[in-house]
Design a protein around this motif. Structure first.
Motif, PDB file in Angstrom:
ATOM      1  N   ALA A 108       2.373   4.320   7.044  1.00 52.92           N
ATOM      2  CA  ALA A 108       2.583   5.738   7.352  1.00 52.92           C
ATOM      3  C   ALA A 108       2.581   6.492   6.043  1.00 52.92           C
ATOM      4  N   CYS A 109       1.410   6.942   5.627  1.00 55.66           N
ATOM      5  CA  CYS A 109       1.294   7.698   4.379  1.00 55.66           C
ATOM      6  C   CYS A 109      -0.009   8.463   4.377  1.00 55.66           C
ATOM      7  N   HIS A 110       0.133   9.746   3.991  1.00 58.39           N
ATOM      8  CA  HIS A 110      -1.068  10.574   3.934  1.00 58.39           C
ATOM      9  C   HIS A 110      -2.049  10.084   2.880  1.00 58.39           C
ATOM     10  N   MET A 111      -1.527   9.469   1.843  1.00 61.66           N
ATOM     11  CA  MET A 111      -2.358   9.146   0.689  1.00 61.66           C
ATOM     12  C   MET A 111      -3.036   7.793   0.803  1.00 61.66           C
ATOM     13  N   VAL A 112      -2.730   7.073   1.867  1.00 65.38           N
ATOM     14  CA  VAL A 112      -3.338   5.747   2.011  1.00 65.38           C
ATOM     15  C   VAL A 112      -4.532   5.858   2.954  1.00 65.38           C
ATOM     16  N   LYS A 157       1.114  18.557   1.204  1.00 66.80           N
ATOM     17  CA  LYS A 157       0.918  18.150   2.593  1.00 66.80           C
ATOM     18  C   LYS A 157       2.060  17.245   3.048  1.00 66.80           C
ATOM     19  N   CYS A 158       2.479  16.376   2.133  1.00 66.90           N
ATOM     20  CA  CYS A 158       3.532  15.413   2.468  1.00 66.90           C
ATOM     21  C   CYS A 158       4.797  16.134   2.925  1.00 66.90           C
ATOM     22  N   ARG A 159       5.019  17.288   2.322  1.00 67.09           N
ATOM     23  CA  ARG A 159       6.245  18.002   2.656  1.00 67.09           C
ATOM     24  C   ARG A 159       6.096  18.830   3.927  1.00 67.09           C
ATOM     25  N   THR A 188       4.386  15.189   8.890  1.00 68.99           N
ATOM     26  CA  THR A 188       4.870  13.818   8.954  1.00 68.99           C
ATOM     27  C   THR A 188       3.658  12.893   9.048  1.00 68.99           C
ATOM     28  N   PRO A 189       3.570  11.939   8.139  1.00 72.87           N
ATOM     29  CA  PRO A 189       2.402  11.056   8.217  1.00 72.87           C
ATOM     30  C   PRO A 189       2.467  10.168   9.462  1.00 72.87           C
ATOM     31  N   ALA A 190       1.327   9.923  10.095  1.00 65.80           N
ATOM     32  CA  ALA A 190       1.298   9.119  11.318  1.00 65.80           C
ATOM     33  C   ALA A 190       1.415   7.637  10.983  1.00 65.80           C
ATOM     34  N   GLY A 214       8.425  16.908   6.853  1.00 66.98           N
ATOM     35  CA  GLY A 214       7.216  16.175   6.495  1.00 66.98           C
ATOM     36  C   GLY A 214       7.511  14.705   6.346  1.00 66.98           C
ATOM     37  N   CYS A 215       6.968  14.090   5.307  1.00 65.96           N
ATOM     38  CA  CYS A 215       7.210  12.666   5.070  1.00 65.96           C
ATOM     39  C   CYS A 215       8.650  12.478   4.610  1.00 65.96           C
ATOM     40  N   ASN A 216       9.341  11.521   5.228  1.00 69.02           N
ATOM     41  CA  ASN A 216      10.731  11.232   4.872  1.00 69.02           C
ATOM     42  C   ASN A 216      10.865  10.887   3.404  1.00 69.02           C
ATOM     43  N   PHE A 217       9.805  10.309   2.847  1.00 70.43           N
ATOM     44  CA  PHE A 217       9.878   9.792   1.489  1.00 70.43           C
ATOM     45  C   PHE A 217       9.487  10.844   0.467  1.00 70.43           C
ATOM     46  N   SER A 218       9.082  11.998   0.961  1.00 68.00           N
ATOM     47  CA  SER A 218       8.478  12.983   0.063  1.00 68.00           C
ATOM     48  C   SER A 218       9.410  13.426  -1.058  1.00 68.00           C
ATOM     49  N   THR A 219      10.722  13.390  -0.855  1.00 71.69           N
ATOM     50  CA  THR A 219      11.624  13.840  -1.922  1.00 71.69           C
ATOM     51  C   THR A 219      11.618  12.899  -3.099  1.00 71.69           C
ATOM     52  N   ARG A 220      11.169  11.690  -2.915  1.00 72.51           N
ATOM     53  CA  ARG A 220      11.270  10.713  -3.998  1.00 72.51           C
ATOM     54  C   ARG A 220       9.916  10.106  -4.366  1.00 72.51           C
ATOM     55  N   CYS A 221       8.925  10.386  -3.544  1.00 72.03           N
ATOM     56  CA  CYS A 221       7.635   9.735  -3.733  1.00 72.03           C
ATOM     57  C   CYS A 221       6.974  10.194  -5.040  1.00 72.03           C
ATOM     58  N   PRO A 222       6.511   9.251  -5.869  1.00 72.62           N
ATOM     59  CA  PRO A 222       5.889   9.630  -7.142  1.00 72.62           C
ATOM     60  C   PRO A 222       4.542  10.345  -6.943  1.00 72.62           C
ATOM     61  N   ILE A 223       3.902  10.142  -5.763  1.00 75.52           N
ATOM     62  CA  ILE A 223       2.578  10.730  -5.596  1.00 75.52           C
ATOM     63  C   ILE A 223       2.562  11.787  -4.497  1.00 75.52           C
ATOM     64  N   ALA A 224       3.721  12.298  -4.190  1.00 72.50           N
ATOM     65  CA  ALA A 224       3.795  13.258  -3.086  1.00 72.50           C
ATOM     66  C   ALA A 224       2.999  14.519  -3.401  1.00 72.50           C
ATOM     67  N   GLU A 225       2.402  15.080  -2.358  1.00 70.25           N
ATOM     68  CA  GLU A 225       1.682  16.349  -2.493  1.00 70.25           C
ATOM     69  C   GLU A 225       2.228  17.334  -1.476  1.00 70.25           C
ATOM     70  N   ARG A 244       0.811  -1.212   0.000  1.00 77.18           N
ATOM     71  CA  ARG A 244       0.000   0.000   0.000  1.00 77.18           C
ATOM     72  C   ARG A 244       0.845   1.263   0.000  1.00 77.18           C
ATOM     73  N   HIS A 245       1.969   1.194   0.689  1.00 84.37           N
ATOM     74  CA  HIS A 245       2.812   2.404   0.760  1.00 84.37           C
ATOM     75  C   HIS A 245       3.579   2.569  -0.550  1.00 84.37           C
ATOM     76  N   PRO A 246       3.669   3.767  -1.094  1.00 85.30           N
ATOM     77  CA  PRO A 246       4.367   3.957  -2.368  1.00 85.30           C
ATOM     78  C   PRO A 246       5.801   3.424  -2.343  1.00 85.30           C
ATOM     79  N   TYR A 247       6.460   3.494  -1.192  1.00 85.83           N
ATOM     80  CA  TYR A 247       7.843   2.987  -1.132  1.00 85.83           C
ATOM     81  C   TYR A 247       7.837   1.475  -1.250  1.00 85.83           C
TER      82      TYR A 247
END
Ligand code: ADP
Ligand code: SF4
Ligand code: MG
Lengths: 337, 565, 325
Positions: free
Chosen positions: C320-324, C302-304, C307-309, C289-300, C249-252
């Motif tokens: 841990a993803c805002h988009m899930v 908010k992600c930056r 930090t997603p819970a 924000g989200c640690n993965f936000s620099t590389r995430c293909p679906i980052a928005e 589920r998580h983009p990573y």
């Protein structure tokens, strides 16, 4: 291991012969002259006669062969005779290696100087090791602590400040100002009772400490580096994970492994004891082997210099072997066959 | 009459001695020589340290005192032509030993021992280092038990070479009989512990380290020496030797303190000891090469055949070089107590010292410049003077030694001021003074324009010394570069003076001749004397009786030394 | 499988200070592990995967208290061990052990195999010499080694054998929980399976619980029951194996899985690789924000910012993803 040792010893023979030849050749080529330090009032004809009487009239190969014979045959025979009180062959007329300046057998001079060199330089080596190891261990364990910083500073100072300076400072403080310790070593002193023993201790303190500090500053750095190397090894983590006490981790695992290279360095440094600590011996007039060598060099006493340097060469070759063997014993990964 | 006087003097001193002191009552005397003694047989070692260490044990027939005057030692009087001890033809001298002399082993000292000593040193294979003291000795014969006659092959106006001064002491025949010639070096026990007549006997000898001695029980003066034992320690350097006497007080006497003058006076301020100096015949001088040292000359380099020096043969240049030097500053910087400016190569003893050359004592740059200007040496574009394409560019060599290098630097600076360019060079002493034929860097070869070193002569008679600058003494390949005439100075008039001196016996006449020779050398500028160098030693303030001596061993009167009460 | 959890980790963080300059001033910190929470049930194997350098080993070591954690709480069998020190800490070492990645470096080269294995026994048991020796031989036997090897030194063995020695050592005190830190990564492929099988056998026999660390998703697939995915010091997803592989589920996690070859050729043909852009940021300076936000293909945006819970999903997975949703 025994085979290995024997093989190494056999290989050492040609090596040492080559070394002896090189030393002889270098000393012969060196443009110094045994009569060079004589007063100028001694006329040239007399100088020439002196040179002839020293055997300098003979060609180089003959002198070298003579030295070989004296050193490898006559001297050992003489030693055997002295030890066992026998006489072998024509011992009266057997020529020993004679020093030019003292006109006495070089080997006797060396033997005469052994005690003070071994006591002072050897003791300083031992003291140096005893100081260096704990300091190295604590410094590494508490890396970057105040102790480590101070230790690093002191050993930098100890290593970079030459012994003639520390020696002088000590003399000025403890002999000139306080008058507690003698600044000149009495080589004729004999320990017979408590008082004379105390005197011996007093006259040894300064030279021993000066050298020990110098040795320790070098060795403690080495110990520290080796400890650091091992402290970051996984087996240390394993040891901790085993639930060992920190002391046990440090002393049984880390220290023992860290000592392997340090012991090798110590073994390799032993010939340097016999080499004497030229500077320190000069300052405190311990007059051991180091001073003997330097006087020999200054006075162009070639047989003395030749014999001493060659003995050092033998010791270096020997202790290289010892270091290798010790390493082999201490480190199970090393096997000589 | 004279003899009676001498006798009473001896008895007087004898009683004075007993009244004041008793043998061995003053404990231990600690002497430090920073050059350690290697051997106690001066015939096998020319080193001063060895000669002086042995001088406490073995003695000559006569000593030189601190003024350079001969004093009887194992004899009652010095033989002279006047008292008949020296033959009229100057070819023999007869010494008469004092009564009742004993070796330290209790046996009597006889003329045979004295004669043996000469044989020992004259043995062709012995390599005797004091052979020069026995020059021209034909034979030494024991006339009877206490009379010994030295015969010379030539007339010897100064026949006091053998057995006078610490270099030529008497050794015991019984001990050294089997140590003649090639066997000499093998007698280690004898060489390390000679039996002597001196105030002390060796108890322990550690070569290049320490000599332990104790009072000689058979010493001729029963009240002496005052010290029961002596430790003669060696090793280290001059500064720490000075410290051990002047600052820590561990030692009573320290020899040859070649220490920066400033340091020495600081140490002396501690108040434990006294610095003493005395001047003999040592002179630090610049030798001027009269021959051409140009390497292009190949084998003829620095020889007479190679031709004269391109510019140092010009007297104006030599004089200018000398005038440009401030000798006072050289003393101040490098010598302190141990040096005095001098303009003579023969500065002492007093009767031989000329005053004709003292003009050089003051530096005079302008006069030097004028001399060069007048002689046609004009400054070139770079400030270096030249004439007919010859530049005043000097290669100035000496041995490696901090004082010498400081002197070199100063001299270079002064010479630059008068338009002379100088290249400095220093060579390790054992090479520079060593006679290695294959080395181009010896002081005999003199492959340079100017060289600097110190020389002196033993004893008080300058005859041999002054003869050094005769033409035949010029070093060259023909004589294996042996010879003492480093400047390659050659002057028939000088040679004539040398010859004359060798036949003149009267002291005053000899002195006149010596001065004349000195003046000739100075005025011709064959050498440029700089410093009259003395010895500097130090003794503890509790030590009495030191009479610092440059003419003999510094320990020549150690029998009289005692502890201040 | 019981559901009783043997280990609970809550908000575990491990920051390493960064010093610089002559005076060694602290200029920052490496957030090697940042706010990590999970629990492991008894007998289970939890796989911990992530790229090299993401903080897996640090997590394992911090759990075993080989490091002093910066924050968080570690419970072993319901007991808080976070603050334990000294003797108490040493006492619980009998319950938890670690198998290390490099079988060569983790064995003291100067000790014989026997003494390496026996050392924990010396420390924690009162066995007699003979008993200890018996136990050592037993353990060697258990890991498939000749018991007579006890007098040999580690360097005399191959990598696989050394790892077996390391396993025997870890087992000596009969721990309940073992952190296996990439135990097969340094081994030849041919040997890897043997060691994995050994670990599984031992797990069954002794009812062991593993935290199995690996940088290789295909490796944990065989052994793990549940899998946690880590990125730059934080957990991004934790799910049972089957679910994670079938439906990340998580983009990573998706990106990671897309790089794993499918065993089934039909599906392999359909596999679409997600290529991540850029490099992993430095843990000393993680993005906001989200640690993965620099590389995430679906980052928005908010992600930056936020930090997603670390949330539990309806299906019991953690993401841990805002988009899930
Ligand atoms: N003792 C330490 N001091 C400082 N930084 C460390 C230390 N141990 C690990 N790190 C850093 O923490 C991060 C995570 O390391 P690690 O846990 O070993 O990663 P992994 O095991 O996932 O490859 C890395 O950036 C590493 O450089
Ligand atoms: S929170 Fe945003 S950046 Fe992070 S993984 Fe989810 S979508 Fe990507
Ligand atoms: Mg790792």
């Amino acid at each position: 291991m025994l085979n290995y040792t024997i093989r190494r010893l056999l290989f050492a023979i040609p090596t040492l012969l080559v070394i002896s030849f090189i030393i002889f050749a270098i000393l012969d080529l060196a443009p110094s002259d045994p009569t060079g330090n004589l007063p100028l009032t001694i006329p040239p004809e007399v100088r020439e006669k002196i040179r002839l009487s020293l055997g300098l009239g003979e060609p180089f190969p003959i002198r070298y062969l003579k030295w070989l014979q004296q050193f490898f045959i006559n001297e050992p025979l003489n030693l055997i005779e002295q030890w066992f009180g026998v006489s072998i062959g024509d011992s009266e007329n057997r020529l020993r290696v004679q020093s030019w300046a003292t006109r006495s057998p070089v080997v006797d001079l060396i033997v005469e100087r052994m005690p003070q060199t071994l006591w002072v330089v050897g003791m300083s080596y031992v003291v140096g090791i005893l100081i260096a190891i704990p300091i190295g261990v604590i410094s590494a364990y508490k890396q970057y602590s105040v102790f480590d910083q101070v230790g690093t500073f002191i050993s930098m100072v100890g290593f970079s400040v030459p012994t003639f300076f520390t020696g002088l400072v000590m003399i000025v403080i403890f002999s000139s100002t306080l008058g507690w310790l003698p600044s000149i070593y009495d080589t004729t002193h004999k320990v017979t009772d408590l008082a004379s023993f105390w005197f011996q201790v007093k006259q040894m303190i300064m030279p021993v400490m000066v050298l020990a500090l110098f040795n320790a500053s070098q060795l403690s750095r080495f110990m520290r580096a080796s400890m650091l190397d091992n402290l970051s090894q996984d087996y240390v983590r394993t040891a901790r994970a085993k639930g060992l006490k920190e002391r046990a981790v440090l002393l049984i695992h880390v220290l023992r492994n860290s000592l392997i290279p340090v012991v090798t360095v110590i073994a390799l440094g032993i010939p340097q004891i016999f080499g004497g600590a030229i500077i320190t011996e000069q300052i405190f007039r311990v007059n051991g082997l180091g001073q003997l060598l330097i006087i020999g060099i200054q006075g162009a006493d070639i047989p003395l210099v030749q014999t001493l340097t060659f003995i050092f060469a033998v010791l270096i070759v020997l202790f290289n072997l010892v270091a290798d063997i010790v390493y082999g014993i201490l480190d199970p990964r090393i096997r000589y066959e | 009459m004279k003899k009676a006087l001498l006798c009473s003097a001896i008895t007087a001193s004898f009683f004075a001695g007993t009244a004041l002191a008793e043998r061995g009552s003053d404990g231990q005397l600690n002497i430090i020589y920073w050059q350690a003694a290697s051997i106690l047989n001066p015939y096998l070692s020319g080193g001063t340290k060895d000669i002086e260490a042995s001088s406490m044990v073995i003695e000559p027939l006569a000593h030189y005192d601190e003024k350079g005057t001969m004093v009887p030692n194992l004899v009652d009087e010095i033989p002279t032509v006047e008292n008949g001890g020296v033959s009229e033809d100057l070819k023999s001298i007869t010494w008469k030993l004092s009564e009742g002399l004993k070796w330290s082993d209790g046996s009597p000292v006889t003329a045979a021992d004295v004669a043996f000593t000469a044989d020992y040193c004259l043995h062709p294979e012995g390599g005797c280092q004091q052979a020069s003291n026995f020059t021209d000795v034909e034979s030494v014969e024991a006339i009877d038990d206490s009379t010994v006659k030295v015969n010379f092959s030539v007339a010897k106006p100064f026949p006091y070479g053998p057995f006078v001064g610490a270099q030529a002491p008497v050794i015991q025949k019984a001990q050294f009989e089997n140590c003649m010639g090639a066997k000499a070096p093998e007698c280690t026990d004898a060489n390390f512990g000679p039996i002597g007549t001196g105030p002390f006997v060796v108890t322990e000898f550690k070569a290049n380290d320490v000599v332990a001695l104790e009072a000689n029980p058979n010493f001729r003066d029963p009240a002496k020496p005052a010290f029961a034992s002596v430790v003669f320690k060696g090793g280290g350097d001059a500064a720490s030797a000075a410290r051990s006497v002047l600052e820590t007080g561990e030692f009573d006497y320290a020899w040859n303190l070649q220490v920066e003058p400033e340091i020495l006076s600081k140490m002396a301020a501690a108040g434990k000891g006294t610095v003493v100096s005395s001047f003999g015949t040592s002179v630090e001088r610049l030798m001027v090469n009269m021959t051409n040292p140009d390497p292009a000359l190949g084998d003829k380099r620095a020889t007479i055949e190679g031709g004269p020096h391109p510019f140092l043969t010009d007297p104006a240049v030599r004089t200018a070089l000398s005038k440009a030097i401030d000798r006072e500053i050289l003393v101040e910087v490098g010598y302190g107590e141990a040096g005095q400016p001098t303009c003579n190569v023969l500065p002492a003893p007093a009767i031989y010292a000329s005053t004709a050359n003292d003009a050089c004592l003051g530096q005079d740059i302008d006069a030097a410049k004028k001399l060069l200007d007048d002689a046609g040496w004009v400054p070139g574009s770079d400030g270096v003077r030249e004439k007919d394409g010859v530049r005043l560019s000097i290669l100035y060599q000496t041995s490696t030694n901090s004082v010498r290098q400081a002197t070199q630097a100063l001299v270079k600076q002064w010479w630059a001021e008068i338009g002379v360019e100088t290249e400095l060079r220093n060579i390790d002493a054992s090479v520079f003074f060593g006679g290695d034929q294959s080395s181009p860097d010896t002081f005999q070869k003199f492959f340079a324009d100017i060289e600097m070193y110190t020389n002196n002569f033993d004893g008080t008679d300058p005859e041999n010394y002054m003869a050094n600058w005769a033409c035949k003494e010029i070093p060259s390949p023909q004589n294996q570069w042996l010879g003492d005439n480093m400047p390659r100075y050659c002057n028939a008039a000088y040679d004539a003076l040398v010859a004359e001196m060798s036949t003149t016996a009267k002291l005053e006449d000899r002195a006149e001749l010596a001065k004349k020779m000195n003046d000739m050398l100075m005025q011709e500028g064959a050498m440029i004397p700089l410093i009259h160098r003395g010895g500097v030693s130090a003794h503890a303030n509790t030590l009495e009786g030191v009479r610092m001596n440059e003419w003999d061993s510094e320990l020549w009167n150690v029998a009289d030394w005692k502890r201040a009460k | 499988m019981s559901t009783e959890s043997i280990l609970r980790v809550e908000g575990l963080s491990m920051y390493f200070p960064v010093y610089q300059g002559v005076m060694r001033k602290q200029v920052g910190e490496i957030k090697a592990v940042d706010d990590v929470s999970f629990s492991i049930t008894k007998g289970e194997t939890l796989g911990l995967v992530g790229e090299s350098g993401c903080g897996k080993s640090t997590t394992g070591r911090a759990i075993l208290k080989l490091y002093e954690p910066t924050a968080g709480r570690i419970e072993l069998e319901g007991r808080d061990i976070t603050e334990l020190e000294g003797d108490e800490l040493r006492a619980i070492r009998t319950d938890m052990q670690m198998i290390f990645q490099d079988p060569q470096a983790c064995l003291n080269p100067r000790m014989t195999v026997g003494s390496i294995i026996a050392e924990p026994l010396d420390e924690h048991t009162r066995l007699k010499r003979r008993q200890k020796r018996e136990r050592v031989r037993e353990l060697l036997d258990a890991v498939g080694m000749n018991p007579d090897f006890e007098n040999r030194y580690p360097h005399e063995f191959s990598g696989g054998q050394r790892q077996r020695i390391g396993i025997a050592r870890a087992l000596a005190l009969e721990p309940k929980f073992i952190v296996c830190d990439e135990p097969i990564a340094a081994l030849d492929v041919s040997i890897q399976a043997q060691v994995v099988n050994l670990l599984e056998d031992l797990q069954n026999k002794h009812n062991l619980t593993y935290l199995f660390i690996s940088h290789d998703l295909s490796m944990v697939r065989h052994i793990a029951d549940r899998i946690a995915v880590m990125y730059l010091g934080r957990l991004v997803e934790l799910a049972p194996r089957q679910q994670l592989y079938s439906m990340p589920r998580h983009p990573y996690t998706k990106a990671l899985l897309s790089a794993v070859p499918e065993p089934d050729p039909a599906r392999e043909a359909l596999r679409e690789r997600i290529i991540l852009k850029g490099d992993v940021p430095s843990p000393a300076n993680p993005p906001s924000g989200c640690n993965f936000s620099t590389r995430c293909p679906i980052a928005e945006d908010k992600c930056r910012r936020e930090t997603p819970a670390w949330r539990e999903m309806d299906d019991g997975r953690f993401v841990a993803c805002h988009m899930v949703q």
